[in-house]
Design an enzyme around this catalytic site. Sequence first.
Site, PDB file in Angstrom:
ATOM      1  N   GLN A 204     -17.059  44.484  -6.954  1.00  0.00           N
ATOM      2  CA  GLN A 204     -17.562  44.925  -8.261  1.00  0.00           C
ATOM      3  C   GLN A 204     -18.604  43.949  -8.814  1.00  0.00           C
ATOM      4  O   GLN A 204     -19.517  44.354  -9.535  1.00  0.00           O
ATOM      5  CB  GLN A 204     -16.403  45.062  -9.262  1.00  0.00           C
ATOM      6  CG  GLN A 204     -15.457  46.208  -8.978  1.00  0.00           C
ATOM      7  CD  GLN A 204     -14.280  45.803  -8.110  1.00  0.00           C
ATOM      8  OE1 GLN A 204     -14.372  44.906  -7.284  1.00  0.00           O
ATOM      9  NE2 GLN A 204     -13.157  46.480  -8.277  1.00  0.00           N
ATOM     10  N   ASP A 245      -7.447  43.294 -17.933  1.00  0.00           N
ATOM     11  CA  ASP A 245      -6.805  44.609 -17.767  1.00  0.00           C
ATOM     12  C   ASP A 245      -5.538  44.721 -18.593  1.00  0.00           C
ATOM     13  O   ASP A 245      -5.122  45.815 -18.969  1.00  0.00           O
ATOM     14  CB  ASP A 245      -6.517  44.880 -16.298  1.00  0.00           C
ATOM     15  CG  ASP A 245      -7.815  45.157 -15.564  1.00  0.00           C
ATOM     16  OD1 ASP A 245      -8.490  44.187 -15.174  1.00  0.00           O
ATOM     17  OD2 ASP A 245      -8.185  46.341 -15.456  1.00  0.00           O
TER      18      ASP A 245
END
Length: 354
Positions: A204, A245
């Site tokens: 990513q 997260d």
Amino acid sequence: MIDAISFSDGKFRYLDQRYLPLQELHVETRDHQEAIEAIKTLAVRGAPLIGASAAYTVILGINEFKGTKEEFPAWFAKLIADVEASRPTAVNLFFATKKIKSVYEANFTQDTLEELFAKMTAEACKIHKDEIDNCDRISRNGVELLKRDFADVLKTRKLNVLTHCNTGTLACCGTGTALGVIRLAWQEGLIERVISSESRPLLQGLRLTAWELEHDGIPFVSISDSSSAFIMHQGKIDFAVVGADRITANGDTANKIGTYAHAVSARHHGIPFYIAAPVSTIDITLSDGSLIPIEERSADELRTIFGTQVATPTTPVLNYAFDVTPGTLIRGIITEKEAVVGNYNESLARICNE
Ligand code: MRU
């Protein structure tokens, strides 16, 4: 700005991030199972974007419903369970389903299904819009904190920042969380260069963060995940900022695998390590990071590199998608409400209950 997801005319549209940066493939669907698959396969990804995508996935599901009002509760419960089973770690997904469930619970008895669905759709759009707005506030609060923490350094030079994974528009709907802070700090002349770690195994950082930084013309260099300690030792990193997260009550933070190693190295070298995330990422119900469900992904994500086999098919693999950085290693948590520094049990409880 890149349109990572949108929703109109009953269709969920998303940029399939698996093909970036080589191909910009936009997909649209009315099928909630397809949208669940997009979340599972990381076609859409990043905690705030997962939350907004989950909200729209629920809307696709209710639009597919063909039964009577009496049959709806069972259908809806199964739909929510299916969406919630897509990815376990980013709490934004559960934040979004909880918000839509609240609209359902408050209105089911008195509303027609049509009225109820309209309210749930409005709630999904609000979740998406709130995440866009949150990015601007997080960025502003982050830049203010950096100006305080680096007041002396900034008198003579700009800063070099390490970031991990992708926390920009592709992950957050708006300008980004950690990347939003970096963007604004760069616009205000605080940043010399961004050091972006690749984020194995799905890259990513290398594929997505580099793409966003290049698009904005922000000076950056991509590094392998394992080189951050050496680069810190060379004095080439002033601070690190990453996303999250799930953040627990004591500030322990789950983020892309590799974050913890960067934070340990940062502490060793006396480099401040910041988290930037919306309040929707804080899970105040969990006391500490040991309680966060950590997603384990398939062995083939490691044994192959984008389709090419690089290990024997029988190589045993442990493929955690996330790790947990203890709150004690985190200099500050930057949210849209405020940037809190230390004593997270008290400060996070306060901002969650405001
Ligand atoms: O597996 P991913 O790509 O969804 O993981 C994303 C991250 O770990 C991000 O750093 C996190 O979601 C924060 S996004 C603002």
